[in-house]
Design an enzyme around this catalytic site. Structure first.
Site, PDB file in Angstrom:
ATOM      1  N   THR A  34    -144.250 -72.717 -46.769  1.00 21.28           N
ATOM      2  CA  THR A  34    -144.168 -74.015 -46.078  1.00 21.28           C
ATOM      3  C   THR A  34    -145.508 -74.752 -46.129  1.00 21.28           C
ATOM      4  O   THR A  34    -145.536 -75.970 -46.219  1.00 21.28           O
ATOM      5  CB  THR A  34    -143.691 -73.873 -44.620  1.00 21.28           C
ATOM      6  OG1 THR A  34    -144.416 -72.816 -44.008  1.00 21.28           O
ATOM      7  CG2 THR A  34    -142.207 -73.587 -44.541  1.00 21.28           C
ATOM      8  N   HIS A 127    -133.741 -63.214 -54.871  1.00 23.96           N
ATOM      9  CA  HIS A 127    -132.838 -64.362 -55.033  1.00 23.96           C
ATOM     10  C   HIS A 127    -133.096 -65.100 -56.344  1.00 23.96           C
ATOM     11  O   HIS A 127    -132.703 -66.251 -56.499  1.00 23.96           O
ATOM     12  CB  HIS A 127    -132.958 -65.314 -53.835  1.00 23.96           C
ATOM     13  CG  HIS A 127    -132.558 -64.676 -52.540  1.00 23.96           C
ATOM     14  ND1 HIS A 127    -132.790 -65.250 -51.311  1.00 23.96           N
ATOM     15  CD2 HIS A 127    -131.941 -63.490 -52.287  1.00 23.96           C
ATOM     16  CE1 HIS A 127    -132.320 -64.437 -50.362  1.00 23.96           C
ATOM     17  NE2 HIS A 127    -131.821 -63.371 -50.924  1.00 23.96           N
ATOM     18  N   CYS A 164    -123.431 -69.933 -77.150  1.00 32.09           N
ATOM     19  CA  CYS A 164    -122.106 -69.396 -76.794  1.00 32.09           C
ATOM     20  C   CYS A 164    -121.265 -70.355 -75.958  1.00 32.09           C
ATOM     21  O   CYS A 164    -120.185 -69.961 -75.496  1.00 32.09           O
ATOM     22  CB  CYS A 164    -122.264 -68.072 -76.051  1.00 32.09           C
ATOM     23  SG  CYS A 164    -122.838 -68.265 -74.352  1.00 32.09           S
ATOM     24  N   SER A 202    -140.311 -64.501 -43.006  1.00 33.55           N
ATOM     25  CA  SER A 202    -138.856 -64.391 -43.136  1.00 33.55           C
ATOM     26  C   SER A 202    -138.262 -64.198 -41.745  1.00 33.55           C
ATOM     27  O   SER A 202    -138.813 -63.461 -40.925  1.00 33.55           O
ATOM     28  CB  SER A 202    -138.488 -63.193 -44.013  1.00 33.55           C
ATOM     29  OG  SER A 202    -137.091 -62.959 -43.937  1.00 33.55           O
ATOM     30  N   SER A 203    -137.135 -64.862 -41.494  1.00 37.40           N
ATOM     31  CA  SER A 203    -136.486 -64.682 -40.189  1.00 37.40           C
ATOM     32  C   SER A 203    -135.708 -63.364 -40.165  1.00 37.40           C
ATOM     33  O   SER A 203    -135.186 -62.963 -39.145  1.00 37.40           O
ATOM     34  CB  SER A 203    -135.555 -65.852 -39.910  1.00 37.40           C
ATOM     35  OG  SER A 203    -134.699 -66.033 -41.018  1.00 37.40           O
ATOM     36  N   ILE A 245    -148.939 -68.324 -41.031  1.00 39.05           N
ATOM     37  CA  ILE A 245    -149.248 -67.236 -41.963  1.00 39.05           C
ATOM     38  C   ILE A 245    -150.601 -67.440 -42.645  1.00 39.05           C
ATOM     39  O   ILE A 245    -151.415 -66.519 -42.748  1.00 39.05           O
ATOM     40  CB  ILE A 245    -148.119 -67.109 -43.004  1.00 39.05           C
ATOM     41  CG1 ILE A 245    -146.866 -66.590 -42.305  1.00 39.05           C
ATOM     42  CG2 ILE A 245    -148.509 -66.191 -44.148  1.00 39.05           C
ATOM     43  CD1 ILE A 245    -145.590 -66.949 -43.006  1.00 39.05           C
TER      44      ILE A 245
END
Ligand SMILES: [Zn+2]
Length: 324
Positions: A34, A127, A164, A202-203, A245
């Site tokens: 952030t 992710h 492809c 991270s939450s 942080i």
């Protein structure tokens, strides 16, 4: 809300843990990025609350959804494409270079850990990564510039794979897409072998990724949580810091701040010993007078000490009054 003194003491504890750390694992979420200008898309008012995320099935089955997904991606590029690593990223890259961290597991897709110098061999992206794309059918990698060129030349149509004809998607894991097996296995192995697990920004609510801190703790590692907001696993952690942080790592990393923190921690240490001796006396007094609440307050140590004394004395005085 924690006071500045609480946070200083916690940073001193963190400095000690990082100093002794032999094979730590850092687990990072949106909060570490952030300060680099990348908002937490899941937060209230964040991008995902305004723009419903496109799930994997819709992307695969609908050309219109693919066009929309790529339109959003290039819109994001304009807003956040120039983001640079923050103080948290740099601190973790340093810990890795010093050999204290065995690896970094991230929920982020912004590529900022790599930009801070972390090699892919020591990074697990749960992710995926939004800074390049792959063909969903044959796995060929495509750079964003290539996709953009085709996208713009066609007036906003998502390109298909020239090899492809498969759909081309950012190398991220979308909703409805299975977690990548190899990344999950690597993250699990790092977690199983770590002595300290640092959960940063991270939450800790997105499963299965949030299972790693629990796994680390059960395996005997120390769990440290650094996040602006409280998390689901705070009660389980050995150290919790609710603060910015970047500020936390700056305080831990700067020699002058460290010296300040060291002075602070000696003070805290000597006080803790005194408090411990005093607590025993207070507890005995409170037990004698039937004051049950004192133990809970006294047990938390320095921060709660004055409250324990106040409550203990008030209850002693109260019971004294009742007797008279
Ligand atoms: Zn292909």
């Amino acid at each position: 809300m924690a006071t500045g003194d609480d946070i200083k003491a916690a940073c001193a504890d963190l400095a000690g843990i990082l100093r002794d750390m032999l094979r730590g694992v850092a687990f990072t979420g949106a909060g570490i990025s952030t300060e680099c200008g990348i908002p937490d898309f899941r937060s209230p008012g964040g991008l995902w609350t305004r723009n419903r995320p496109i799930d994997f099935e819709s992307f695969r089955s609908s050309r219109q959804m693919r066009d929309e997904a790529w339109r959003r991606r290039f819109e994001m590029e304009a807003a956040f494409g120039g983001a640079q690593p923050g103080r948290g990223h740099k601190a973790l890259a340093r810990l890795l270079a010093e050999g204290r961290l065995a690896g970094i597991v991230t929920q982020n897709i912004d590529g900022l850990h790599q930009a801070s110098g972390v090699p892919d061999t020591h990074l697990v992206e749960l992710h995926g990564n939004s800074t390049y794309a792959t063909c969903l059918d044959c796995g060929t990698r495509y750079e964003l510039g290539w996709v953009r060129g085709r996208f713009e030349a066609s007036g906003g149509a998502a390109p298909d794979c020239p090899d492809c004809d498969g759909p081309i998607k950012t190398a991220t894991i979308s909703f409805g897409q299975p977690m990548p097996g190899e990344a999950m296995a690597r993250a699990g192995a790092l977690t199983a072998a770590c002595d300290v697990f640092l959960a940063i920004g991270s939450s800790l609510v997105v499963w299965p990724a949030a299972g790693f801190p629990v796994q680390a703790k059960r395996g005997g590692a120390r769990l440290v949580i650094i996040n602006r907001e409280p998390t689901e696993l705070d009660d389980m952690a050995d150290l919790v810091i609710h603060a910015d942080i970047g500020d936390v790592f700056e305080a831990v990393g700067q020699p002058e701040a460290a010296a300040e923190i060291a002075r602070e921690s000696i003070w805290v240490f000597s006080w803790r010993r005194r408090v411990l001796c005093f607590e025993i006396r207070i507890k005995r007094l409170c037990w004698l007078s039937g004051a049950k609440r004192s133990r809970r307050y006294a047990a938390d140590g320095v921060g709660r000490f004055s409250a324990a004394v106040r409550i203990g004395l008030a209850q002693l005085a109260g019971s004294g009054r009742r007797r008279s």
